[in-house]
Enzyme design. Structure first.
Site, PDB file in Angstrom:
ATOM      1  CG  ASN A 131       8.433   0.075   4.263  1.00 10.79           C
ATOM      2  OD1 ASN A 131       7.465   0.341   3.533  1.00 10.79           O
ATOM      3  ND2 ASN A 131       8.734  -1.158   4.632  1.00 10.79           N
ATOM      4  CB  CYS A 181     -21.556 -14.109 -15.129  1.00 10.57           C
ATOM      5  SG  CYS A 181     -20.813 -15.231 -16.311  1.00 10.57           S
ATOM      6  CG  ASP A 219      -3.258   0.357  -6.699  1.00  8.38           C
ATOM      7  OD1 ASP A 219      -2.554  -0.149  -7.594  1.00  8.38           O
ATOM      8  OD2 ASP A 219      -2.774   0.779  -5.628  1.00  8.38           O
ATOM      9  CB  CYS A 264     -23.498 -18.265 -16.580  1.00  9.03           C
ATOM     10  SG  CYS A 264     -22.972 -17.944 -14.878  1.00  9.03           S
ATOM     11  CG  HIS A 299      -3.501  -9.504  -1.418  1.00  9.16           C
ATOM     12  ND1 HIS A 299      -2.938  -8.574  -0.582  1.00  9.16           N
ATOM     13  CD2 HIS A 299      -3.113 -10.710  -0.937  1.00  9.16           C
ATOM     14  CE1 HIS A 299      -2.235  -9.202   0.367  1.00  9.16           C
ATOM     15  NE2 HIS A 299      -2.318 -10.488   0.162  1.00  9.16           N
ATOM     16  CB  ALA A 356      -0.927   0.003   1.206  1.00  9.32           C
ATOM     17  CB  THR A 364       4.700  -4.152   1.899  1.00 10.24           C
ATOM     18  OG1 THR A 364       4.065  -5.155   2.698  1.00 10.24           O
ATOM     19  CG2 THR A 364       5.992  -4.692   1.324  1.00 10.24           C
ATOM     20  CG  PHE A 384      -6.574  -2.048   2.895  1.00  8.83           C
ATOM     21  CD1 PHE A 384      -7.941  -2.053   2.653  1.00  8.83           C
ATOM     22  CD2 PHE A 384      -5.714  -2.287   1.838  1.00  8.83           C
ATOM     23  CE1 PHE A 384      -8.436  -2.292   1.385  1.00  8.83           C
ATOM     24  CE2 PHE A 384      -6.196  -2.522   0.564  1.00  8.83           C
ATOM     25  CZ  PHE A 384      -7.558  -2.524   0.338  1.00  8.83           C
TER      26      PHE A 384
END
Ligand code: ZN
Length: 246
Positions: free
Chosen positions: A213, A148, A104, A150, A119, A24, A188, A35
């Protein structure tokens, strides 16, 4: 700091198989809130709303929240200089693989192609019933409940709490770790399992770890070889400049 930058540039330029892991922190300077942490999304919203079981039982409410929290923010976000430096490193053949925890899509927007989105990504939607994938489109995501062909409910192709990391991503990362001799860890802090194991495992197999960082992280003292403290854009630009000397 100047010494550390030159040490990091030296490791990168001499690497045979450089990989990067981003989180992030690299997208904060593109205006995307993280987050975790004081102003993170989880300080305002219950993470329980992002359990897969909640999505399956309340898809319309979940979609409303997802549109508000993710798509509305991501739509106008642009890749920043840190994303761009990583894309250049790939184009120059130096960076072999980029692993990101971010959903993102900004590494793709910056031009990176060799990317594992650990992720998942909000760039795609996936059918809960037949697994068919769709590129995100305005037409699909403006419906109250995207579906979808379907008839199944579409979910953003991101990993919800309670979902497993896809086998392909796990396998791809494992294979990369075996080849990695230098890993660049950017933005991170190693709080999210199992992504937090990636630098640790690379280190265990002999890789050198360069960490960028704003604050020391769970990697800094035990795992990191060269710690660069500060903003991702400033430090990656400084690194890129330093590499010109080689
Ligand atoms: Zn389907």
């Amino acid at each position: 700091m100047k010494e550390s930058i030159s040490e990091a540039a030296d490791l990168i330029m001499k690497s045979e198989y450089l990989t990067a892991l981003t989180g992030a922190g690299i997208s904060v300077e593109s205006g995307i809130p993280p987050f975790r942490g004081e102003n993170g999304l989880w300080s305002k919203y219950d993470p329980g709303l992002f359990e897969i079981s909640y999505f399956v039982s309340n898809p319309e409410e979940s979609w409303e929240l997802i549109k508000k929290l993710f798509y509305a923010t991501f739509k106008n976000a642009l890749p920043n200089a840190a994303h761009q430096v990583l894309a250049h490193l790939e184009q120059r053949g130096i960076l072999k693989l980029l692993i990101t925890q971010n959903i993102d899509g900004l590494h793709h927007s910056a031009g990176s192609r060799s990317v594992i989105e650990y992720h998942g990504s909000t760039r795609c939607l996936v059918c809960l019933h037949c697994n068919k994938k769709y590129e995100r489109s305005e037409e699909k995501i403006t419906q109250p409940l995207p579906r979808c062909e379907c008839g199944g409910v579409l979910k953003p192709d991101i990993i919800f709490f309670g979902e497993e990391i896809p086998f392909q991503a796990i396998y791809g990362v494992q294979e990369a770790i075996e080849n990695t001799d230098v890993m660049l860890v950017v933005g991170t802090t190693g709080e999210v399992f199992p992504a937090s194991l990636i630098p640790v495992e690379a280190k265990r197999r002999g890789a050198k770890i360069i960490e960028v960082n704003t604050q020391p992280s769970s990697f800094t003292y035990d795992t990191t070889d060269v710690f660069l403290q500060g903003s991702a854009t400033k430090l990656l630009l400084a690194l890129e400049k330093e590499m010109e000397k080689f």
